[in-house]
Design a protein around this motif. Structure first.
Motif, PDB file in Angstrom:
ATOM      1  N   ALA A 160       0.831  -1.200   0.000  1.00  0.00           N
ATOM      2  CA  ALA A 160       0.000   0.000   0.000  1.00  0.00           C
ATOM      3  C   ALA A 160       0.873   1.261   0.000  1.00  0.00           C
ATOM      4  N   LEU A 161       1.956   1.252   0.777  1.00  0.00           N
ATOM      5  CA  LEU A 161       2.880   2.392   0.791  1.00  0.00           C
ATOM      6  C   LEU A 161       3.559   2.557  -0.562  1.00  0.00           C
ATOM      7  N   PHE A 162       3.946   1.443  -1.184  1.00  0.00           N
ATOM      8  CA  PHE A 162       4.529   1.481  -2.523  1.00  0.00           C
ATOM      9  C   PHE A 162       3.561   2.150  -3.505  1.00  0.00           C
ATOM     10  N   THR A 163       2.299   1.746  -3.451  1.00  0.00           N
ATOM     11  CA  THR A 163       1.293   2.308  -4.341  1.00  0.00           C
ATOM     12  C   THR A 163       1.116   3.805  -4.095  1.00  0.00           C
ATOM     13  N   LEU A 164       1.148   4.199  -2.841  1.00  0.00           N
ATOM     14  CA  LEU A 164       1.003   5.611  -2.489  1.00  0.00           C
ATOM     15  C   LEU A 164       2.174   6.431  -3.027  1.00  0.00           C
ATOM     16  N   VAL A 165       3.380   5.913  -2.909  1.00  0.00           N
ATOM     17  CA  VAL A 165       4.560   6.609  -3.432  1.00  0.00           C
ATOM     18  C   VAL A 165       4.451   6.780  -4.946  1.00  0.00           C
ATOM     19  N   VAL A 166       4.050   5.723  -5.631  1.00  0.00           N
ATOM     20  CA  VAL A 166       3.891   5.804  -7.084  1.00  0.00           C
ATOM     21  C   VAL A 166       2.825   6.837  -7.451  1.00  0.00           C
ATOM     22  N   ALA A 167       1.693   6.790  -6.756  1.00  0.00           N
ATOM     23  CA  ALA A 167       0.589   7.699  -7.064  1.00  0.00           C
ATOM     24  C   ALA A 167       0.974   9.163  -6.858  1.00  0.00           C
ATOM     25  N   CYS A 168       1.771   9.432  -5.833  1.00  0.00           N
ATOM     26  CA  CYS A 168       2.076  10.824  -5.476  1.00  0.00           C
ATOM     27  C   CYS A 168       3.317  11.381  -6.166  1.00  0.00           C
ATOM     28  N   PHE A 169       4.279  10.535  -6.480  1.00  0.00           N
ATOM     29  CA  PHE A 169       5.579  11.077  -6.884  1.00  0.00           C
ATOM     30  C   PHE A 169       6.103  10.610  -8.241  1.00  0.00           C
ATOM     31  N   VAL A 170       5.555   9.548  -8.818  1.00  0.00           N
ATOM     32  CA  VAL A 170       6.017   9.103 -10.132  1.00  0.00           C
ATOM     33  C   VAL A 170       5.267   9.874 -11.213  1.00  0.00           C
TER      34      VAL A 170
END
Length: 373
Positions: free
Chosen positions: A187-197
């Motif tokens: 879930a944290l991985f997905t959040l990082v991708v959603a916000c910063f990639v």
């Protein structure tokens, strides 16, 4: 020291590279909480026979191969890497949430085939994204293997502590606890991708390359099919080793669950310097030579592993494993990407599929005695 500081300055000064490092750590932590203990989960927690577990892993692996191949081509022709990573992250979160609570074999097979099958694209897309970032940066092309190994190094960094912590969580909260922690990391991985990639659509060159050189035609290139088969065979051996190492430690040489966690944590500690050194070496030495040397070392590793008599001997041999993994999971990614220029998604997934097909073969030969509960 200059070799070490130069890429560090470049990576830390590039926002997208830093985001990539964080994503690698989170994805690595997710897998490090799950992969080493799947044989124990299937045989102890779910109660599968070794044959049933082999069939279960085969079915879910075949689903991953099919879905990841389809999505990899889409990533080169239709959809941004960010979209693929989000699909994979959300699917993986749901998949491991299902593994935390479902104990029916058919239910687990469905969850593994669909949700974890879709999530299997995350690893290859993450390193395809890394290759795209490097191609758009000021990093010289001949330095690509070094930077790819540094990115892979951070994935391995997660494994230095992940399996040992997972074993501790398992001792306190059983397998449900380990899967729920994996859910948190995904879930944290997905959040990082959603916000910063940043979402970047496939380039014209990528679409054209995929049209001119589809995978079925690419296999006719000299060497590609041979290397694909070679890596498939290696990953088959690697899978049998990973699945049976917990059983070897617990059943054959009198170890404990914490010894399994330690064994899986030692190799990544040594992978870190090995990966950096081999990344530097790959900028000067032909990749074929490095790969052949690592496979010869793998033969020595498995030969010695077959005669160990105590957990500490397994711990020492994990240093050899680290040297092998530093090549087969680092330099090898760049090696496959170089076969298919401008098709980073398909090329990286081809490498990942060699791993999955090898794993599928390894699962079919997974016939150990049951772990002592």
């Amino acid at each position: 020291m200059q070799r070490l500081l130069a890429p560090a300055r470049v990576i830390l000064g590039h926002r997208d590279f830093v985001v990539l490092l964080v994503a690698n750590v989170l994805l690595g932590l997710t897998y490090s909480f799950v992969a080493p203990f799947m044989s124990m989960f299937g045989t102890i927690e779910v109660g599968m026979t070794p044959l049933a577990f082999g069939v279960f892993m085969t079915v879910t692996s075949v689903a991953s191969i099919f879905l990841s191949t389809l999505l990899a081509r889409w990533s080169d022709t239709r959809t941004s890497r960010k979209t693929m990573l989000l699909w994979g992250g959300v699917s993986g979160t749901l998949g491991y949430l299902g593994y935390a609570f479902v104990r029916d074999v058919y239910g687990l097979t469905l969850i593994g085939s669909v949700f974890l099958g879709l999530s299997s694209v995350t690893f290859s897309q993450l390193f395809a994204h890394a290759r795209d970032l490097l191609s758009r940066s000021s990093v010289p092309p001949n330095q690509t293997p070094l930077y790819m190994n540094v990115f892979r190094l951070f994935f391995a960094l997660s494994w230095t502590a992940g399996p040992a912590v997972a074993a501790w969580v398992m001792s306190l909260y059983s397998f449900r606890g380990t899967f729920l922690v994996a859910v948190l990391f995904f879930a944290l991985f997905t959040l990082v991708v959603a916000c910063f990639v940043t979402a970047v659509p496939p380039s014209t060159e990528s679409r054209q390359a995929a049209e001119n050189l589809p995978l079925r035609v690419a296999f006719k290139q000299p060497g590609l099919l041979a290397h694909f088969i070679g890596f498939t065979l290696f990953f088959s051996c690697s899978t049998m080793g990973m699945m049976n190492l917990p059983l070897l430690v617990l059943n054959e040489i009198g170890g404990r669950e914490r010894d399994v966690g330690i064994a899986y944590s030692i190799a990544p500690i040594f992978e870190l310097p090995f990966m950096f050194y081999l990344g530097v070496l790959a900028t000067r030495v032909d990749h074929d030579k490095i790969i052949r040397g690592s496979l010869a070392l793998a033969t020595v590793y498995y030969g010695l592993l077959s005669v160990v008599g105590a957990p500490y001997q397994v711990f020492l041999l994990q240093i050899l494993s680290a040297a092998v993994v530093a090549v087969t999971s680092g330099v090898a990614i760049t090696f496959f990407q170089n076969f298919l220029p401008n098709q980073a998604g398909t090329a990286t997934n081809l490498y990942a599929n060699a791993s999955r097909i090898g794993a599928t073969t390894g699962y079919r030969f997974y016939v150990p005695r049951r772990i002592n509960a």
